[in-house]
Design a protein around this motif. Sequence first.
Motif, mmCIF file in Angstrom:
data_model
loop_
_atom_site.group_PDB
_atom_site.id
_atom_site.type_symbol
_atom_site.label_atom_id
_atom_site.label_comp_id
_atom_site.label_asym_id
_atom_site.label_seq_id
_atom_site.Cartn_x
_atom_site.Cartn_y
_atom_site.Cartn_z
ATOM 1 N N SER A 19 39.750 -34.739 -48.257
ATOM 2 C CA SER A 19 38.347 -35.140 -48.366
ATOM 3 C C SER A 19 37.515 -34.532 -47.242
ATOM 4 C CB SER A 19 38.236 -36.666 -48.335
ATOM 5 O OG SER A 19 36.883 -37.070 -48.371
ATOM 6 N N ARG A 31 37.166 -30.761 -47.736
ATOM 7 C CA ARG A 31 36.162 -30.480 -48.765
ATOM 8 C C ARG A 31 34.757 -30.575 -48.171
ATOM 9 N NH1 ARG A 31 33.148 -33.883 -51.682
ATOM 10 N NH2 ARG A 31 32.345 -33.181 -53.723
ATOM 11 N N GLY A 87 33.808 -36.260 -61.842
ATOM 12 C CA GLY A 87 34.112 -35.590 -60.587
ATOM 13 C C GLY A 87 33.360 -34.285 -60.477
ATOM 14 N N ARG A 110 37.528 -32.541 -57.459
ATOM 15 C CA ARG A 110 37.531 -33.983 -57.233
ATOM 16 C C ARG A 110 37.479 -34.677 -58.589
ATOM 17 N NH1 ARG A 110 32.788 -36.974 -53.854
ATOM 18 N NH2 ARG A 110 31.592 -35.839 -55.440
ATOM 19 N N ARG A 144 37.708 -38.577 -60.741
ATOM 20 C CA ARG A 144 37.729 -40.037 -60.843
ATOM 21 C C ARG A 144 37.971 -40.389 -62.307
ATOM 22 N NH1 ARG A 144 33.327 -38.993 -57.751
ATOM 23 N NH2 ARG A 144 31.946 -39.244 -59.556
ATOM 24 N N GLU A 146 40.291 -41.993 -57.045
ATOM 25 C CA GLU A 146 39.734 -40.689 -56.676
ATOM 26 C C GLU A 146 40.868 -39.784 -56.242
ATOM 27 O OE1 GLU A 146 35.800 -39.706 -54.727
ATOM 28 O OE2 GLU A 146 37.139 -39.303 -53.038
ATOM 29 N N ILE A 205 41.603 -35.667 -54.925
ATOM 30 C CA ILE A 205 41.080 -34.364 -54.517
ATOM 31 C C ILE A 205 42.239 -33.376 -54.524
ATOM 32 C CG2 ILE A 205 39.992 -33.038 -52.667
ATOM 33 C CD1 ILE A 205 38.475 -35.528 -51.874
#
Length: 266
Positions: A139, A142, A169, A183, A185, A224, A226
């Motif tokens: 995260s 990113r 995402g 990303r 979700r 979530e 990534i």
Amino acid sequence: MNNPANGDNDRWEELQITRLLFGLSPDEQTEFDRLAEQSPVEQLHHFEQVVASLDLVWSDSTSMPLPDHLRKAIRSRAIEELGGPVTVPTRPSEPTKTSSPRSSKLPWLVAAACMVITMLTLFTSKLDPLDPSTALDLSQQRLKLISTIDDVVQVDWAPGPTEIANAAGDVVWSPSEQSGFMRFRGLPVNDPTREQYQLWIFDKNQDDKTPIDGGVFDISSEQEAIVTIHAKLRVQEAYLFAVTIEKPGGVVVSSRERLPLLAEVK
């Protein structure tokens, strides 16, 4: 390949440790090369790995330098322990010989190496990438990419032909860095033994029948997730990102029968 002769074993060990701590003189290097030819390859590899590891730590420009007082303490200890010529015990039939301070005390050389390595471990080792308090997680990586690179493209996922309800995402990608992140979700957790997700990158300079493979990945949480993008070829001008569901290990060319997400670059 045979081990060095018994009479050379101690000398072989001395040369290896001397090489690690001080470097070898031309004559010592010649002797080292001769004994190396008689040594097992795995033994040579072991010492090479030690040397390479120390070289990596010492050459790291981001590491903290060893404090002066510790450098002085190590130097003083080395002088104290290795400071004078010492007679090496020999068989009665052999003449007594005196060796140089550097090569006469193999145990102290080992001790000095351990001391140096311990100090370097405490003061100059890299941050542990597994320690959440010191490492940048995905995260943070990113966010760093978005905030520091000017050409980052960021696009939201949209439903594909095989729609998955509530999946959302985005994708961030930097052409100059050739790196990026996805990303998600609400994307269902997959069983890697049955199926995996695979990213495809459509490039304006690439036939759309053979998009660039962006890597196979798994989803372990619907909250979530990534995922790092691993493009197999250089991406020049991406105009579309697509996620398909494939067999374990992915495919070279996708049938696109199961295509849940698309992200179009405007």
